[in-house]
Design a protein around this motif. Structure first.
Motif, PDB file in Angstrom:
ATOM      1  N   PHE A 364       0.839  -1.196   0.000  1.00  0.00           N
ATOM      2  CA  PHE A 364       0.000   0.000   0.000  1.00  0.00           C
ATOM      3  C   PHE A 364       0.875   1.247   0.000  1.00  0.00           C
ATOM      4  O   PHE A 364       1.916   1.297   0.669  1.00  0.00           O
ATOM      5  CB  PHE A 364      -0.899  -0.021   1.239  1.00  0.00           C
ATOM      6  N   ASN A 365       0.444   2.268  -0.732  1.00  0.00           N
ATOM      7  CA  ASN A 365       1.164   3.537  -0.798  1.00  0.00           C
ATOM      8  C   ASN A 365       0.695   4.435   0.345  1.00  0.00           C
ATOM      9  O   ASN A 365      -0.421   4.952   0.330  1.00  0.00           O
ATOM     10  CB  ASN A 365       0.900   4.204  -2.155  1.00  0.00           C
ATOM     11  N   ASP A 366       1.552   4.635   1.343  1.00  0.00           N
ATOM     12  CA  ASP A 366       1.163   5.419   2.523  1.00  0.00           C
ATOM     13  C   ASP A 366       0.814   6.867   2.193  1.00  0.00           C
ATOM     14  O   ASP A 366       0.103   7.521   2.967  1.00  0.00           O
ATOM     15  CB  ASP A 366       2.281   5.377   3.564  1.00  0.00           C
ATOM     16  N   GLU A 367       1.292   7.374   1.072  1.00  0.00           N
ATOM     17  CA  GLU A 367       1.030   8.772   0.731  1.00  0.00           C
ATOM     18  C   GLU A 367      -0.452   9.035   0.455  1.00  0.00           C
ATOM     19  O   GLU A 367      -0.914  10.167   0.579  1.00  0.00           O
ATOM     20  CB  GLU A 367       1.862   9.178  -0.486  1.00  0.00           C
ATOM     21  N   ILE A 368      -1.206   8.000   0.085  1.00  0.00           N
ATOM     22  CA  ILE A 368      -2.617   8.239  -0.233  1.00  0.00           C
ATOM     23  C   ILE A 368      -3.526   8.062   0.976  1.00  0.00           C
ATOM     24  O   ILE A 368      -4.722   8.378   0.893  1.00  0.00           O
ATOM     25  CB  ILE A 368      -3.110   7.326  -1.373  1.00  0.00           C
ATOM     26  N   ALA A 369      -3.000   7.603   2.110  1.00  0.00           N
ATOM     27  CA  ALA A 369      -3.850   7.386   3.280  1.00  0.00           C
ATOM     28  C   ALA A 369      -4.558   8.671   3.731  1.00  0.00           C
ATOM     29  O   ALA A 369      -5.764   8.650   4.015  1.00  0.00           O
ATOM     30  CB  ALA A 369      -3.042   6.779   4.421  1.00  0.00           C
ATOM     31  N   PRO A 370      -3.870   9.836   3.804  1.00  0.00           N
ATOM     32  CA  PRO A 370      -4.583  11.061   4.176  1.00  0.00           C
ATOM     33  C   PRO A 370      -5.651  11.471   3.157  1.00  0.00           C
ATOM     34  O   PRO A 370      -6.655  12.100   3.529  1.00  0.00           O
ATOM     35  CB  PRO A 370      -3.466  12.113   4.249  1.00  0.00           C
ATOM     36  N   VAL A 371      -5.440  11.102   1.886  1.00  0.00           N
ATOM     37  CA  VAL A 371      -6.441  11.413   0.858  1.00  0.00           C
ATOM     38  C   VAL A 371      -7.717  10.602   1.113  1.00  0.00           C
ATOM     39  O   VAL A 371      -8.828  11.134   1.113  1.00  0.00           O
ATOM     40  CB  VAL A 371      -5.889  11.128  -0.552  1.00  0.00           C
ATOM     41  N   GLY A 372      -7.554   9.305   1.327  1.00  0.00           N
ATOM     42  CA  GLY A 372      -8.710   8.470   1.602  1.00  0.00           C
ATOM     43  C   GLY A 372      -9.412   8.838   2.886  1.00  0.00           C
ATOM     44  O   GLY A 372     -10.654   8.867   2.953  1.00  0.00           O
ATOM     45  N   ALA A 373      -8.642   9.142   3.934  1.00  0.00           N
ATOM     46  CA  ALA A 373      -9.243   9.566   5.203  1.00  0.00           C
ATOM     47  C   ALA A 373     -10.006  10.872   5.033  1.00  0.00           C
ATOM     48  O   ALA A 373     -11.106  11.043   5.596  1.00  0.00           O
ATOM     49  CB  ALA A 373      -8.156   9.710   6.265  1.00  0.00           C
ATOM     50  N   SER A 374      -9.460  11.790   4.251  1.00  0.00           N
ATOM     51  CA  SER A 374     -10.145  13.065   3.999  1.00  0.00           C
ATOM     52  C   SER A 374     -11.439  12.845   3.234  1.00  0.00           C
ATOM     53  O   SER A 374     -12.457  13.504   3.492  1.00  0.00           O
ATOM     54  CB  SER A 374      -9.226  14.011   3.219  1.00  0.00           C
ATOM     55  N   PHE A 375     -11.404  11.913   2.277  1.00  0.00           N
ATOM     56  CA  PHE A 375     -12.624  11.596   1.535  1.00  0.00           C
ATOM     57  C   PHE A 375     -13.710  11.099   2.479  1.00  0.00           C
ATOM     58  O   PHE A 375     -14.848  11.572   2.445  1.00  0.00           O
ATOM     59  CB  PHE A 375     -12.336  10.549   0.465  1.00  0.00           C
ATOM     60  N   PHE A 376     -13.393  10.126   3.320  1.00  0.00           N
ATOM     61  CA  PHE A 376     -14.375   9.585   4.255  1.00  0.00           C
ATOM     62  C   PHE A 376     -14.932  10.689   5.157  1.00  0.00           C
ATOM     63  O   PHE A 376     -16.143  10.789   5.375  1.00  0.00           O
ATOM     64  CB  PHE A 376     -13.736   8.499   5.121  1.00  0.00           C
ATOM     65  N   ALA A 377     -14.029  11.496   5.703  1.00  0.00           N
ATOM     66  CA  ALA A 377     -14.455  12.533   6.648  1.00  0.00           C
ATOM     67  C   ALA A 377     -15.338  13.576   5.968  1.00  0.00           C
ATOM     68  O   ALA A 377     -16.404  13.947   6.487  1.00  0.00           O
ATOM     69  CB  ALA A 377     -13.225  13.197   7.261  1.00  0.00           C
ATOM     70  N   ARG A 378     -14.916  14.054   4.813  1.00  0.00           N
ATOM     71  CA  ARG A 378     -15.701  15.080   4.117  1.00  0.00           C
ATOM     72  C   ARG A 378     -17.025  14.515   3.623  1.00  0.00           C
ATOM     73  O   ARG A 378     -18.045  15.229   3.586  1.00  0.00           O
ATOM     74  CB  ARG A 378     -14.891  15.642   2.955  1.00  0.00           C
ATOM     75  N   LEU A 379     -17.040  13.234   3.266  1.00  0.00           N
ATOM     76  CA  LEU A 379     -18.277  12.599   2.842  1.00  0.00           C
ATOM     77  C   LEU A 379     -19.330  12.674   3.947  1.00  0.00           C
ATOM     78  O   LEU A 379     -20.501  12.984   3.693  1.00  0.00           O
ATOM     79  CB  LEU A 379     -18.004  11.141   2.465  1.00  0.00           C
ATOM     80  N   VAL A 380     -18.936  12.378   5.174  1.00  0.00           N
ATOM     81  CA  VAL A 380     -19.865  12.465   6.304  1.00  0.00           C
ATOM     82  C   VAL A 380     -20.365  13.894   6.477  1.00  0.00           C
ATOM     83  O   VAL A 380     -21.571  14.128   6.648  1.00  0.00           O
ATOM     84  CB  VAL A 380     -19.185  11.963   7.587  1.00  0.00           C
ATOM     85  N   GLU A 381     -19.468  14.842   6.391  1.00  0.00           N
ATOM     86  CA  GLU A 381     -19.859  16.250   6.588  1.00  0.00           C
ATOM     87  C   GLU A 381     -20.765  16.739   5.471  1.00  0.00           C
ATOM     88  O   GLU A 381     -21.653  17.568   5.715  1.00  0.00           O
ATOM     89  CB  GLU A 381     -18.593  17.122   6.683  1.00  0.00           C
ATOM     90  N   ARG A 382     -20.587  16.249   4.260  1.00  0.00           N
ATOM     91  CA  ARG A 382     -21.426  16.686   3.158  1.00  0.00           C
ATOM     92  C   ARG A 382     -22.751  15.946   3.141  1.00  0.00           C
ATOM     93  O   ARG A 382     -23.803  16.503   2.760  1.00  0.00           O
ATOM     94  CB  ARG A 382     -20.701  16.474   1.832  1.00  0.00           C
ATOM     95  N   ALA A 383     -22.755  14.699   3.549  1.00  0.00           N
ATOM     96  CA  ALA A 383     -23.994  13.920   3.555  1.00  0.00           C
ATOM     97  C   ALA A 383     -24.915  14.334   4.697  1.00  0.00           C
ATOM     98  O   ALA A 383     -26.154  14.286   4.556  1.00  0.00           O
ATOM     99  CB  ALA A 383     -23.681  12.422   3.679  1.00  0.00           C
ATOM    100  N   GLN A 384     -24.338  14.768   5.818  1.00  0.00           N
ATOM    101  CA  GLN A 384     -25.111  15.093   7.016  1.00  0.00           C
ATOM    102  C   GLN A 384     -24.640  16.420   7.601  1.00  0.00           C
ATOM    103  O   GLN A 384     -24.144  16.497   8.718  1.00  0.00           O
ATOM    104  CB  GLN A 384     -24.987  13.946   8.040  1.00  0.00           C
ATOM    105  N   PRO A 385     -24.810  17.506   6.836  1.00  0.00           N
ATOM    106  CA  PRO A 385     -24.250  18.806   7.253  1.00  0.00           C
ATOM    107  C   PRO A 385     -25.010  19.410   8.438  1.00  0.00           C
ATOM    108  O   PRO A 385     -26.194  19.175   8.627  1.00  0.00           O
ATOM    109  CB  PRO A 385     -24.412  19.664   5.989  1.00  0.00           C
ATOM    110  N   LEU A 386     -24.308  20.200   9.214  1.00  0.00           N
ATOM    111  CA  LEU A 386     -24.941  20.967  10.289  1.00  0.00           C
ATOM    112  C   LEU A 386     -25.742  22.113   9.698  1.00  0.00           C
ATOM    113  O   LEU A 386     -25.393  22.666   8.641  1.00  0.00           O
ATOM    114  CB  LEU A 386     -23.871  21.524  11.246  1.00  0.00           C
ATOM    115  N   GLY A 387     -26.799  22.491  10.373  1.00  0.00           N
ATOM    116  CA  GLY A 387     -27.579  23.671   9.963  1.00  0.00           C
ATOM    117  C   GLY A 387     -28.330  23.496   8.696  1.00  0.00           C
ATOM    118  O   GLY A 387     -28.607  24.473   7.993  1.00  0.00           O
TER     119      GLY A 387
END
Length: 387
Positions: A364-387
């Motif tokens: 596995f290429n460790d350089e892409i781990a923050p990219v995938g983690a950011s995708f998961f995190a932003r997906l939650v925030e966009r799917a279930q936004p506050l306000g």
């Protein structure tokens, strides 16, 4: 590339996690040490609702957002493969005959990275259910977790997963609405004849020639029984028979896989195999039994969920790095069981050049781990936004 700053800030920690997991691969449902490591990290992040021992070693952890809202599920697989590693990396597998040759160590790490961020910020409504699943490589931990009722128990309404993709640009995303990975079935043919001396084949009923006849006939299913525009792959992968050059054996065994998308195609293949095995057995005067096992169903992405996932992927990696018309794969994936029960989407994340899946030199290429983690995190925030 708009990787979340906070996640970039602990990228080195993610590399340490991933390489720790890589050194200690576990197979199937027996992901005890992996699950223990995951649960320890989740507790360090301040996540309190953690259910362990699902499907033997699976975990579901829930992060509460701010205010009422739906529940989104994020899934990572944890198991490795029975392969001797040949990467030569300092963090190579320490367990002979086992290695993370499909990136599941990276998938687990990306979801842990998202969990750490989401537990700190909780910038979303409702809840997120983090699903750490064993036995994706077989015999189907995804189905066992679904059968155990996790979707109902946690009220999960939609589901998403990532899989690393060698050969694609690092941090790129690839997906499509509808079918994206095939269903896979397995066939076994046990042939019983009458053995004897190789010099007197007329006194035998040779299972070897029967096996060869069956294999040749099976190859015609794709070319003569299937409509050319319906994707279908049939691969005979094993023939076992015989013990010496001057003995006609008594038995033979044929094995392989069938990969398809259409249930009618699956049914046609099964019927044709029954016809072929029975007909060839009669022609050669041997007995034969077909055992046809239906495996993982096709992985089918929900169009609306996939559209959301593509939007988030573009936000993270840029529009030019996102392919939303990815050609569907003939490989199989047990996330399909979850997508059969709930809408969701499955995406590939590019990891650059190098050995492909299930190869002893894969890493596995460790350089892409923050990219995938950011995708998961932003997906939650966009799917279930506050306000």
């Amino acid at each position: 590339m708009a990787v979340i700053n906070r996640i970039s800030g602990f990228a080195d920690d993610m590399t340490v996690w991933r390489r720790h997991l890589h050194e200690k691969p576990e197979l199937g449902f027996d992901c005890y040490e992996t699950a223990r490591f995951v649960a320890e990290r989740l507790r360090e992040f301040g996540i309190e609702q953690i259910e362990e021992g699902i499907a033997t070693t699976g975990i579901v952890a829930v992060i509460e957002g701010q205010g009422d809202g739906p529940v989104i599920g994020l899934r990572a697989d944890m198991d490795a493969l029975p392969i001797d590693e040949a990467t030569g990396a300092e963090w190579s597998s320490k367990i002979p005959g086992k290695m993370h040759a499909c990136g599941h160590d990276g998938h687990t790490t990306m979801l842990l990275g998202a969990a750490r961020y989401l537990a700190e910020t909780r910038n979303f409504r409702g809840r997120v259910a983090l699903i750490f699943q064993p036995a994706e490589e077989g015999p189907g931990g995804g189905q066992v977790m679904v059968d155990d009722g996790i979707l109902e128990r946690y009220g999960i309404e939609q589901l998403y997963a990532l899989h690393t993709a060698p050969g694609h640009a690092p941090g790129s995303f690839h997906t499509a609405p509808g079918p994206i990975m095939a269903a896979v079935d397995t066939f076994h043919i046990d042939i019983t004849g009458v053995g004897g001396h190789g010099a007197m084949p007329h006194e035998t009923r040779d299972p070897v020639v029967a096996a060869v006849g069956m294999v040749q006939a099976i190859q015609t299913i794709v070319s003569r029984n299937n409509f050319a525009l319906n994707d279908l792959v049939i691969s005979v992968t094993q023939i076992h028979t015989g013990s010496a050059e001057n003995i006609v054996p008594e038995t033979a065994y044929v094995n392989g896989t069938v990969r398809s998308f259409d249930p009618e195609v699956k049914a046609m293949v099964r019927q044709r195999m029954q016809d072929i095995v029975g007909g060839q057995a009669a022609a050669y005067g041997v007995g034969a039994e077909l055992r046809y096992e239906e495996g993982y169903p096709a992985t089918v992405n929900d169009p609306a969920c996939t559209e959301l996932a593509v939007q988030v992927a573009r936000e993270i990696s840029g529009a030019e790095a996102v392919n939303d018309r990815h050609v569907r794969e003939m490989g199989a994936e047990d996330f399909s069981y979850m997508l059969n029960a709930r809408p969701g989407s499955y995406l590939f994340i590019g990891q650059g050049d190098g050995a492909t899946w299930h190869h002893p030199a894969f890493d596995f290429n460790d350089e892409i781990a923050p990219v995938g983690a950011s995708f998961f995190a932003r997906l939650v925030e966009r799917a279930q936004p506050l306000g």
